[in-house]
Design a protein around this motif. Sequence first.
Motif, mmCIF file in Angstrom:
data_model
loop_
_atom_site.group_PDB
_atom_site.id
_atom_site.type_symbol
_atom_site.label_atom_id
_atom_site.label_comp_id
_atom_site.label_asym_id
_atom_site.label_seq_id
_atom_site.Cartn_x
_atom_site.Cartn_y
_atom_site.Cartn_z
ATOM 1 N N SER A 216 17.007 -19.888 55.230
ATOM 2 C CA SER A 216 15.938 -19.494 56.152
ATOM 3 C C SER A 216 15.228 -18.214 55.716
ATOM 4 O O SER A 216 13.992 -18.147 55.744
ATOM 5 N N ASP A 217 15.987 -17.193 55.311
ATOM 6 C CA ASP A 217 15.352 -15.931 54.910
ATOM 7 C C ASP A 217 14.439 -16.128 53.704
ATOM 8 O O ASP A 217 13.331 -15.571 53.653
ATOM 9 N N LEU A 218 14.902 -16.907 52.731
ATOM 10 C CA LEU A 218 14.085 -17.141 51.546
ATOM 11 C C LEU A 218 12.869 -17.996 51.873
ATOM 12 O O LEU A 218 11.793 -17.792 51.303
ATOM 13 N N LEU A 219 13.020 -18.955 52.788
ATOM 14 C CA LEU A 219 11.882 -19.781 53.183
ATOM 15 C C LEU A 219 10.810 -18.940 53.872
ATOM 16 O O LEU A 219 9.607 -19.132 53.642
ATOM 17 N N VAL A 220 11.244 -18.012 54.729
ATOM 18 C CA VAL A 220 10.288 -17.127 55.403
ATOM 19 C C VAL A 220 9.583 -16.233 54.383
ATOM 20 O O VAL A 220 8.365 -16.016 54.452
ATOM 21 N N LYS A 221 10.346 -15.714 53.417
ATOM 22 C CA LYS A 221 9.741 -14.861 52.385
ATOM 23 C C LYS A 221 8.732 -15.650 51.556
ATOM 24 O O LYS A 221 7.667 -15.134 51.192
ATOM 25 N N TYR A 222 9.061 -16.896 51.256
ATOM 26 C CA TYR A 222 8.109 -17.718 50.492
ATOM 27 C C TYR A 222 6.863 -17.989 51.322
ATOM 28 O O TYR A 222 5.742 -17.991 50.790
ATOM 29 N N TRP A 223 7.025 -18.215 52.621
ATOM 30 C CA TRP A 223 5.873 -18.417 53.506
ATOM 31 C C TRP A 223 4.988 -17.168 53.522
ATOM 32 O O TRP A 223 3.760 -17.267 53.504
ATOM 33 N N GLN A 224 5.621 -15.991 53.548
ATOM 34 C CA GLN A 224 4.837 -14.759 53.492
ATOM 35 C C GLN A 224 4.036 -14.677 52.203
ATOM 36 O O GLN A 224 2.862 -14.291 52.201
ATOM 37 N N PHE A 225 4.697 -15.030 51.093
ATOM 38 C CA PHE A 225 4.024 -14.979 49.789
ATOM 39 C C PHE A 225 2.959 -16.052 49.666
ATOM 40 O O PHE A 225 1.896 -15.828 49.072
ATOM 41 N N ASP A 226 3.206 -17.223 50.237
ATOM 42 C CA ASP A 226 2.320 -18.376 50.079
ATOM 43 C C ASP A 226 1.153 -18.346 51.065
ATOM 44 O O ASP A 226 0.004 -18.087 50.693
ATOM 45 N N GLN A 227 1.443 -18.571 52.347
ATOM 46 C CA GLN A 227 0.366 -18.729 53.328
ATOM 47 C C GLN A 227 -0.011 -17.431 54.025
ATOM 48 O O GLN A 227 -1.190 -17.178 54.267
ATOM 49 N N MET A 228 0.994 -16.599 54.349
ATOM 50 C CA MET A 228 0.666 -15.357 55.040
ATOM 51 C C MET A 228 -0.247 -14.475 54.192
ATOM 52 O O MET A 228 -1.186 -13.849 54.696
ATOM 53 N N SER A 229 0.012 -14.420 52.895
ATOM 54 C CA SER A 229 -0.828 -13.596 52.020
ATOM 55 C C SER A 229 -2.275 -14.083 52.012
ATOM 56 O O SER A 229 -3.209 -13.282 51.887
ATOM 57 N N GLN A 230 -2.481 -15.402 52.140
ATOM 58 C CA GLN A 230 -3.840 -15.932 52.218
ATOM 59 C C GLN A 230 -4.494 -15.571 53.554
ATOM 60 O O GLN A 230 -5.686 -15.234 53.599
ATOM 61 N N MET A 231 -3.729 -15.625 54.635
ATOM 62 C CA MET A 231 -4.279 -15.362 55.964
ATOM 63 C C MET A 231 -4.687 -13.901 56.139
ATOM 64 O O MET A 231 -5.642 -13.593 56.861
ATOM 65 N N ILE A 232 -3.975 -12.999 55.470
ATOM 66 C CA ILE A 232 -4.252 -11.566 55.662
ATOM 67 C C ILE A 232 -4.939 -10.946 54.439
ATOM 68 O O ILE A 232 -5.002 -9.723 54.316
#
Length: 379
Positions: A216-232
């Motif tokens: 879970s922690d790694l999946l959240v970190k990947y989401w931050q790198f993948d989609q969150m970085s695009q959103m912000i």
Amino acid sequence: MTQQSIRRWAWIHKWSSLVCTVFMLLLCLTGLPLIFSHEIHDWLGDHIVTPDIQHNGTMASMDSLVATAKKQNPGFVPLYMYRDDDEPLQWTISMAKTTDATSGFKYVVMDARTAKVLGEPPAEEGFMYIVFKLHVDMFAGLPGMLFLGLMGFLLVIAIISGVVLYAPFMRKLAFGEIRHQRGEKLKRLDIHNMLGIVTLSWFLVVGATGVINAWSDLLVKYWQFDQMSQMIAPYKNLPPPTQFASLQQSLEVAQKAEPAMQLGFIAFPGTAYTSQHHYGIFMRGDSPLTKRLFKPVLIDAQTATLTDSRPLPWYLVALLVSQPLHFGDYGGMSLKWIWAVLDVLSIIVLWTGLKLWWKKRRQYLPVTSKRPILHKAIS
């Protein structure tokens, strides 16, 4: 199957089982009280009950709730704000000294109608906290989670290889037959095989979902790198804000953007589920399935305007769906008892498997006196 393939599958089953069995016993033993965590918290007196008061007005604003929580704990900052389905008139605000803290948390439970503090349940202490940490990461943080995930993966391999071996074995026996008259060894083997097949589907589901949860922690970190970085992306080089807009106004903007959904939880700026510049307002559906699937709505924390909103990627959806399957908390008390019975049967399967290996190992040990063995170990 040929004798060679049977030996190969037997080797895979033996060593995948042996490596993970002790840790699976730990997870099954700690998982049993976690199935009834809500009821145990009630029994221990940790659960805070909503007072029965006459209230006909509107609910307290989010800003007043946050202000009261900050006043209750000076020097602490809010991290997340959420509520339990069983207590819709309560809000819980988690707090820490910094937004990236890994310990030292506090939880403030507040009345959603009056913004009064109802209590602060114990954090990072007590029996259930120890059980939870042992089950999740063995007090070893991310390395512990990943290690238990590896053990879960070995469990899945052990289950598959056990089924492969059980298929030819079943041709000679009736389903569930236990050979009582053939000695203790065969009796124990039959019990192990029979209970293993009975708990097969459940054990496979719990093992597979446990592996997903361990990531879970790694999946959240990947989401931050993948989609969150695009959103912000437009905020990438901006300094962190010093003034914040109304949380209540930000929530209203999020609800207007997703009118068919309801509020799930709020992530405050700087936490893992949002950025330093945004309130992460996570909306959800209201059906048994969609209420566990969140959609993030990022609201500018300075201007209370919508920045972006998009569905979660498939890997986070898989994580969210796996959590209720793992703990059996989506079907009321009846399902919890079914989960508990299957958990106990799984403990028996693991224990009998360990005893079978130990008995077989002792059969092949040389029968010698203690002195030569000690001499050999020293030399």
